[in-house]
Design an enzyme around this catalytic site. Structure first.
Site, PDB file in Angstrom:
ATOM      1  N   GLY A  40       0.799  -1.213   0.000  1.00 11.26           N
ATOM      2  CA  GLY A  40       0.000   0.000   0.000  1.00 11.26           C
ATOM      3  C   GLY A  40       0.832   1.263   0.000  1.00 11.26           C
ATOM      4  O   GLY A  40       0.291   2.364   0.039  1.00 11.26           O
ATOM      5  N   CYS A  41       2.149   1.113  -0.037  1.00 15.21           N
ATOM      6  CA  CYS A  41       3.048   2.270  -0.090  1.00 15.21           C
ATOM      7  C   CYS A  41       3.609   2.371  -1.509  1.00 15.21           C
ATOM      8  O   CYS A  41       3.985   1.359  -2.096  1.00 15.21           O
ATOM      9  CB  CYS A  41       4.200   2.101   0.891  1.00 15.21           C
ATOM     10  N   ALA A  42       3.671   3.569  -2.034  1.00 16.11           N
ATOM     11  CA  ALA A  42       4.262   3.768  -3.354  1.00 16.11           C
ATOM     12  C   ALA A  42       5.759   3.482  -3.305  1.00 16.11           C
ATOM     13  O   ALA A  42       6.334   2.949  -4.249  1.00 16.11           O
ATOM     14  CB  ALA A  42       3.998   5.186  -3.844  1.00 16.11           C
TER      15      ALA A  42
END
Length: 141
Positions: free
Chosen positions: A49-51
């Site tokens: 969920g983190c770029a």
């Protein structure tokens, strides 16, 4: 309920007038963190969920709700590494029960981060908080 380390960050943010200085401080917090060894940068510790690439390695001492929660973290992005350092200040050293009681959104709002992070970074920060809460819930039993 915030730790002394987190309160120090809040005080520093209040002292710094503009966001450029605050961003620099966040980056410095990240640079001050010890690196997470390559062996721990694996899918099991990766935050989805983190770029950016983010890894959180829990280090729980004890068992049940009174266990002490600590973690080490790493990111390939400087600002995100700083956000990991802020979460480390917020959570590390608390019991897993206290981690679960901590209102991260309210504590982080004291820094004004919500208004100054991109949507992607805000989503990533939420994903890190969710992962920390999940790790604490698993440790609490």
């Amino acid at each position: 309920m915030a730790s002394e380390a987190f309160e120090d960050i809040v005080e520093t943010f209040e002292f710094l007038d503009d966001w450029e200085d605050r961003y620099r401080h966040v980056i410095e917090l990240g640079k001050a963190m010890p690196e997470l060894e390559e062996a721990f940068r694996v899918s099991a510790t990766k935050v989805e969920g983190c770029a950016s690439q983010v890894w959180l390695l829990p280090e729980i001492e004890g068992t049940g709700p009174g266990a002490t929660f600590r973690f080490r973290g790493e990111s390939d992005a400087m600002i995100v590494r700083g956000l990991v350092a802020i979460l480390h200040a917020l959570y590390s050293g608390q019991t897993v029960a206290d981690v679960l009681k901590t209102d991260a959104a309210a504590e982080l709002a004291r820094l004004g981060l919500n208004d100054h992070l991109s949507a992607q970074r805000s989503n990533g920060l939420r994903a890190m908080v969710e992962r920390i809460r999940l790790l604490a819930a698993e440790a609490a039993g």
